[in-house]
Design an enzyme around this catalytic site. Structure first.
Site, PDB file in Angstrom:
ATOM      1  N   SER A 118      11.561  38.362  57.558  1.00  0.00           N
ATOM      2  CA  SER A 118      11.351  37.799  56.229  1.00  0.00           C
ATOM      3  C   SER A 118      12.040  36.443  56.185  1.00  0.00           C
ATOM      4  CB  SER A 118      11.961  38.731  55.173  1.00  0.00           C
ATOM      5  OG  SER A 118      12.091  38.102  53.920  1.00  0.00           O
ATOM      6  N   TYR A 121      18.818  44.480  51.849  1.00  0.00           N
ATOM      7  CA  TYR A 121      17.619  43.908  52.460  1.00  0.00           C
ATOM      8  C   TYR A 121      17.979  42.696  53.323  1.00  0.00           C
ATOM      9  CZ  TYR A 121      12.714  42.374  52.703  1.00  0.00           C
ATOM     10  OH  TYR A 121      11.458  42.010  53.125  1.00  0.00           O
TER      11      TYR A 121
END
Length: 266
Positions: free
Chosen positions: A148, A161
């Site tokens: 990401s 995350y």
């Protein structure tokens, strides 16, 4: 500023994964679904791993008629031994599965933090561990880790995350260094916000965390740092994954293919 849906270009018709076995985690929806369909379109036999039985069934139906096949496999990635076993014999491994919770650190549930790191970092390690003996034995393998922009940048309220994605970047580079002599490449793909249910579920949490109405989250939070003011489509990410599996990317390893709409250009 346009937030409309973009239509990805036609897939590369030269990618041929006939005879190859691929495993895609989180395959029942979003990026994982798009990756499974893309690799099957290239002729791969895809092991589609998820814990969403209905989503896997819909994926298998969508894959009917493609040159390759999709084999649904129910698996909870917190079962680490089962995850490692599932990866045995694979030529292509796509570590995609993820989950998200938006909370300040002082309010973040420790059990959720543990689960996020288990699914998004420890499970990929076990999957890679399970896949490498076969890859090394044949002198060819492709590991693609769906990271990401948060593998490169941090955002507030996403401690688990961000930690998991940063860890994945390091794991991917280590696998690249170890696998190079065996014909195995390992890379990350780093999208910004993708049009997926995972992103849609964040809107309410982000609104609460930032103290703004939910309808303002997309423009004022999610896309604030993106030069391109739109969500990236799952199919665009899948095409990048496919590229890393093809011959044109054979010299790419230990790196991150960034699809962040200019986020990290700031």
């Amino acid at each position: 500023m346009s937030l409309s849906r973009a239509l990805p270009g036609a897939p590369d018709p030269t990618l041929d994964l006939g005879g190859r076995t691929a495993l895609v985690t989180g395959a029942a929806g979003g990026i994982g679904r798009a990756c499974a369909l893309r690799l099957a379109a290239a002729g791969a036999k895809v092991r589609a791993v998820d814990r969403d039985d209905a989503g896997l069934a819909a994926l298998a139906e969508a894959a009917a008629g493609l040159p390759g096949t999709v084999e649904p496999r129910l698996l909870d990635l917190t079962d680490l031994d089962a995850a490692e076993h599932a990866a045995a014999g694979t030529d292509v491994l796509v570590n995609n599965a993820g989950l998200q919770l938006v909370r300040p650190i002082e309010e973040f549930p420790p059990d959720v933090f543990h689960t996020v790191l288990t699914v998004m970092l420890e499970a990929p390690f076990r999957l890679i561990r399970g896949a490498l003996p076969h890859m090394y034995g044949q002198g060819w393998g492709r590991i693609v880790n769906v990271s990401s922009v948060h593998g490169l940048r941090a955002s507030a309220y996403k401690s688990a995350y961000v930690a998991a994605k940063h860890g994945m970047e390091g794991l991917s580079k280590t696998a690249a260094l170890e696998g190079a002599a065996h014909g195995v490449t390992s890379n990350c793909v780093n999208p910004g916000y993708v049009r997926t249910p995972l992103v849609e579920r964040q809107l309410a949490d982000q609104a609460k965390a930032h103290g703004i109405p939910e309808e303002r989250v997309l423009t004022e939070v999610l896309l604030q740092d993106s030069a391109l003011k739109r969500l990236i489509e799952p199919e665009e990410v899948a095409e990048a994954v496919a590229y890393l599996c093809g011959p044109r990317a054979s010299f790419m390893t230990g790196t991150s293919l960034v699809l962040d709409g200019g986020w990290t250009a700031h």
